[in-house]
Motif scaffolding. Structure first.
Motif, PDB file in Angstrom:
ATOM      1  N   GLU A  26      -2.181   3.146  -2.864  1.00  0.00           N
ATOM      2  CA  GLU A  26      -1.344   2.059  -2.352  1.00  0.00           C
ATOM      3  C   GLU A  26      -0.552   1.349  -3.441  1.00  0.00           C
ATOM      4  N   CYS A  27      -0.873   1.609  -4.692  1.00  0.00           N
ATOM      5  CA  CYS A  27      -0.151   0.992  -5.800  1.00  0.00           C
ATOM      6  C   CYS A  27       1.185   1.700  -5.979  1.00  0.00           C
ATOM      7  N   THR A  28       2.255   0.926  -5.929  1.00  0.00           N
ATOM      8  CA  THR A  28       3.586   1.520  -6.048  1.00  0.00           C
ATOM      9  C   THR A  28       4.289   1.139  -7.347  1.00  0.00           C
ATOM     10  N   THR A  29       3.702   0.196  -8.080  1.00  0.00           N
ATOM     11  CA  THR A  29       4.297  -0.228  -9.348  1.00  0.00           C
ATOM     12  C   THR A  29       3.194  -0.323 -10.405  1.00  0.00           C
ATOM     13  N   MET A  30       3.628  -0.338 -11.661  1.00  0.00           N
ATOM     14  CA  MET A  30       2.659  -0.538 -12.737  1.00  0.00           C
ATOM     15  C   MET A  30       2.012  -1.916 -12.620  1.00  0.00           C
TER      16      MET A  30
END
Length: 101
Positions: free
Chosen positions: A7-11
């Motif tokens: 679900e993580c789309t960015t750093m």
């Protein structure tokens, strides 16, 4: 809101979750340390030494097994546990008056 890795789309998302987990790990390590203190209290009247080699071997093997079961590198995590154990034994020795042994 907690996210799983997918679900993580960015750093920034990844970093938030890593920081959350690091805090949770520290909380668990602090809880573990409480048991180290209690172990020393229990060992004192029983005249047990801080370093009990059979238990050290058992804990290290547990670390290896748990790491393997979770798909982690058992050598690496056993090494981390070896450091935890060494630090705990040194602390117990101090509490038990074995510091110079």
């Amino acid at each position: 809101m907690q996210k799983n890795p997918a679900e993580c789309t960015t750093m920034a998302d990844v970093r938030v979750e890593i920081d959350r987990l690091d805090r949770a790990l520290m909380t668990l390590l602090a809880e573990r340390w409480g048991y180290i203190d209690r172990a020393a209290e229990i060992k004192r009247p029983l005249k047990l030494k801080a370093d009990i080699p059979a238990r050290v071997a058992e804990v290290r093997e547990n670390a290896r097994r748990h790491a393997s079961e979770l798909g982690l590198d058992p050598d690496f995590y056993e090494g981390i546990w070896a450091q935890l154990i060494d630090h705990a034994i040194a602390h117990e020795r101090s509490l038990l008056g074995e510091a110079n042994q």
